[in-house]
Design a protein around this motif. Sequence first.
Motif, PDB file in Angstrom:
ATOM      1  N   GLU A   1       0.827  -1.207   0.000  1.00 23.59           N
ATOM      2  CA  GLU A   1       0.000   0.000   0.000  1.00 23.59           C
ATOM      3  C   GLU A   1       0.866   1.263   0.000  1.00 23.59           C
ATOM      4  O   GLU A   1       0.466   2.297  -0.538  1.00 23.59           O
ATOM      5  CB  GLU A   1      -0.954   0.012   1.196  1.00 23.59           C
ATOM      6  CG  GLU A   1      -0.329   0.176   2.567  1.00 23.59           C
ATOM      7  CD  GLU A   1       0.180  -1.124   3.196  1.00 23.59           C
ATOM      8  OE1 GLU A   1       0.389  -1.147   4.423  1.00 23.59           O
ATOM      9  OE2 GLU A   1       0.347  -2.103   2.455  1.00 23.59           O
ATOM     10  N   LEU A   2       2.062   1.190   0.577  1.00 16.14           N
ATOM     11  CA  LEU A   2       2.958   2.338   0.568  1.00 16.14           C
ATOM     12  C   LEU A   2       3.661   2.484  -0.776  1.00 16.14           C
ATOM     13  O   LEU A   2       3.941   3.603  -1.219  1.00 16.14           O
ATOM     14  CB  LEU A   2       3.978   2.236   1.702  1.00 16.14           C
ATOM     15  CG  LEU A   2       3.402   2.196   3.126  1.00 16.14           C
ATOM     16  CD1 LEU A   2       4.520   2.243   4.160  1.00 16.14           C
ATOM     17  CD2 LEU A   2       2.416   3.330   3.359  1.00 16.14           C
ATOM     18  N   VAL A   3       3.944   1.372  -1.412  1.00 20.16           N
ATOM     19  CA  VAL A   3       4.498   1.423  -2.769  1.00 20.16           C
ATOM     20  C   VAL A   3       3.471   2.040  -3.721  1.00 20.16           C
ATOM     21  O   VAL A   3       3.812   2.868  -4.580  1.00 20.16           O
ATOM     22  CB  VAL A   3       4.904   0.021  -3.252  1.00 20.16           C
ATOM     23  CG1 VAL A   3       5.365   0.064  -4.708  1.00 20.16           C
ATOM     24  CG2 VAL A   3       6.005  -0.544  -2.363  1.00 20.16           C
ATOM     25  N   GLU A   4       2.211   1.673  -3.533  1.00 19.16           N
ATOM     26  CA  GLU A   4       1.138   2.257  -4.342  1.00 19.16           C
ATOM     27  C   GLU A   4       1.028   3.757  -4.080  1.00 19.16           C
ATOM     28  O   GLU A   4       0.826   4.559  -5.005  1.00 19.16           O
ATOM     29  CB  GLU A   4      -0.178   1.560  -4.016  1.00 19.16           C
ATOM     30  CG  GLU A   4      -1.364   2.032  -4.831  1.00 19.16           C
ATOM     31  CD  GLU A   4      -2.635   1.279  -4.493  1.00 19.16           C
ATOM     32  OE1 GLU A   4      -3.714   1.777  -4.860  1.00 19.16           O
ATOM     33  OE2 GLU A   4      -2.570   0.215  -3.868  1.00 19.16           O
ATOM     34  N   MET A   5       1.172   4.132  -2.824  1.00 13.80           N
ATOM     35  CA  MET A   5       1.146   5.546  -2.450  1.00 13.80           C
ATOM     36  C   MET A   5       2.316   6.286  -3.109  1.00 13.80           C
ATOM     37  O   MET A   5       2.166   7.396  -3.623  1.00 13.80           O
ATOM     38  CB  MET A   5       1.220   5.667  -0.927  1.00 13.80           C
ATOM     39  CG  MET A   5       0.929   7.028  -0.373  1.00 13.80           C
ATOM     40  SD  MET A   5       0.936   7.023   1.447  1.00 13.80           S
ATOM     41  CE  MET A   5      -0.527   6.045   1.780  1.00 13.80           C
ATOM     42  N   ARG A   6       3.490   5.675  -3.082  1.00 11.44           N
ATOM     43  CA  ARG A   6       4.667   6.246  -3.737  1.00 11.44           C
ATOM     44  C   ARG A   6       4.406   6.486  -5.215  1.00 11.44           C
ATOM     45  O   ARG A   6       4.725   7.548  -5.747  1.00 11.44           O
ATOM     46  CB  ARG A   6       5.870   5.309  -3.544  1.00 11.44           C
ATOM     47  CG  ARG A   6       7.135   5.728  -4.275  1.00 11.44           C
ATOM     48  CD  ARG A   6       8.227   4.672  -4.087  1.00 11.44           C
ATOM     49  NE  ARG A   6       9.498   5.089  -4.693  1.00 11.44           N
ATOM     50  CZ  ARG A   6       9.846   4.831  -5.939  1.00 11.44           C
ATOM     51  NH1 ARG A   6       9.027   4.135  -6.736  1.00 11.44           N
ATOM     52  NH2 ARG A   6      11.020   5.241  -6.391  1.00 11.44           N
ATOM     53  N   ASP A   7       3.835   5.486  -5.862  1.00  7.45           N
ATOM     54  CA  ASP A   7       3.568   5.593  -7.308  1.00  7.45           C
ATOM     55  C   ASP A   7       2.606   6.742  -7.597  1.00  7.45           C
ATOM     56  O   ASP A   7       2.785   7.495  -8.568  1.00  7.45           O
ATOM     57  CB  ASP A   7       2.983   4.284  -7.836  1.00  7.45           C
ATOM     58  CG  ASP A   7       3.990   3.143  -7.816  1.00  7.45           C
ATOM     59  OD1 ASP A   7       5.211   3.419  -7.743  1.00  7.45           O
ATOM     60  OD2 ASP A   7       3.559   1.973  -7.875  1.00  7.45           O
ATOM     61  N   PHE A   8       1.587   6.890  -6.740  1.00  7.40           N
ATOM     62  CA  PHE A   8       0.610   7.970  -6.916  1.00  7.40           C
ATOM     63  C   PHE A   8       1.290   9.334  -6.798  1.00  7.40           C
ATOM     64  O   PHE A   8       1.085  10.230  -7.629  1.00  7.40           O
ATOM     65  CB  PHE A   8      -0.502   7.858  -5.873  1.00  7.40           C
ATOM     66  CG  PHE A   8      -1.443   9.036  -5.862  1.00  7.40           C
ATOM     67  CD1 PHE A   8      -2.546   9.078  -6.703  1.00  7.40           C
ATOM     68  CD2 PHE A   8      -1.222  10.118  -5.016  1.00  7.40           C
ATOM     69  CE1 PHE A   8      -3.396  10.170  -6.701  1.00  7.40           C
ATOM     70  CE2 PHE A   8      -2.070  11.217  -5.001  1.00  7.40           C
ATOM     71  CZ  PHE A   8      -3.161  11.240  -5.866  1.00  7.40           C
ATOM     72  N   ILE A   9       2.115   9.493  -5.765  1.00  2.00           N
ATOM     73  CA  ILE A   9       2.766  10.777  -5.546  1.00  2.00           C
ATOM     74  C   ILE A   9       3.710  11.120  -6.687  1.00  2.00           C
ATOM     75  O   ILE A   9       3.700  12.220  -7.230  1.00  2.00           O
ATOM     76  CB  ILE A   9       3.542  10.761  -4.209  1.00  2.00           C
ATOM     77  CG1 ILE A   9       2.572  10.561  -3.030  1.00  2.00           C
ATOM     78  CG2 ILE A   9       4.310  12.078  -4.024  1.00  2.00           C
ATOM     79  CD1 ILE A   9       3.260  10.282  -1.711  1.00  2.00           C
TER      80      ILE A   9
END
Length: 248
Positions: free
Chosen positions: A236-244
């Motif tokens: 979920e944090l990798v996904e957050m990273r990708d979004f940012i």
Amino acid sequence: DAKLEKFQDEDLHKQLFDMYVSITPKQILDEVVYFEIITDDYGGLISAEVGRDSLIPMKYYLAVDPLDMAPTGSINEQWHKSVMIHENAHILSLDSSQSDNDDPYSSTGIDDLYEEPYTELIEIVQEKAATCAPNYYTDVSGCMKDNSYLNLFFQEFWVDIYPSFKWFYEFDGYDKFEDHNALFYKKYKTQFVTEYAATNPDEDFADSFTVFVLTEKPTKSTITNQKILFFYDFPELVEMRDFIRKNL
């Protein structure tokens, strides 16, 4: 003050706000109840900060200093966004789902807890930290849950060095804390992504998260790289990273 009048610009404030929203994942944005424009003047130390809202204690405010974000009148976009990522890391790691939310102020309501000499604050923190142990306790959010991001980070990177660390309220003057913290950083310099990260575990988490978002995945196994790689263990944090990164 006349020299500050140019920063009383609603268009500038809206740009700062819109820029923040554009890089903030919904799960973090949902925790923010208001955005505040505030300054500590030229030469001040705070570019931005987050804190729990007094009327909605489980939610956060975000304060931004336009003097630091737009010193020449136009926004330093790179600096503003990196600081916003850092502040969002605090919200991510300290929100109500991550701890028991039993911070000193919420449990006592004492208004002058954070005024020197911090006698009552120290007593409360010591008692709550002892009860919370071996989990990490922070006066912002309380006792962190076993599987909270910040507690896992603390257990992996801070347990061994924490006995050498001291909080600002353990000193009779912030300059004395800074002197001690400078020695702490000098001793463990190779373990931190920035000098500011050594200020406390909360700031270490936030600065490490910022580096996680803004740089490529490290390949060498230094302690600082291990801190960055820590975040890759959470999809979920990798996904957050990708979004940012997509919206930078």
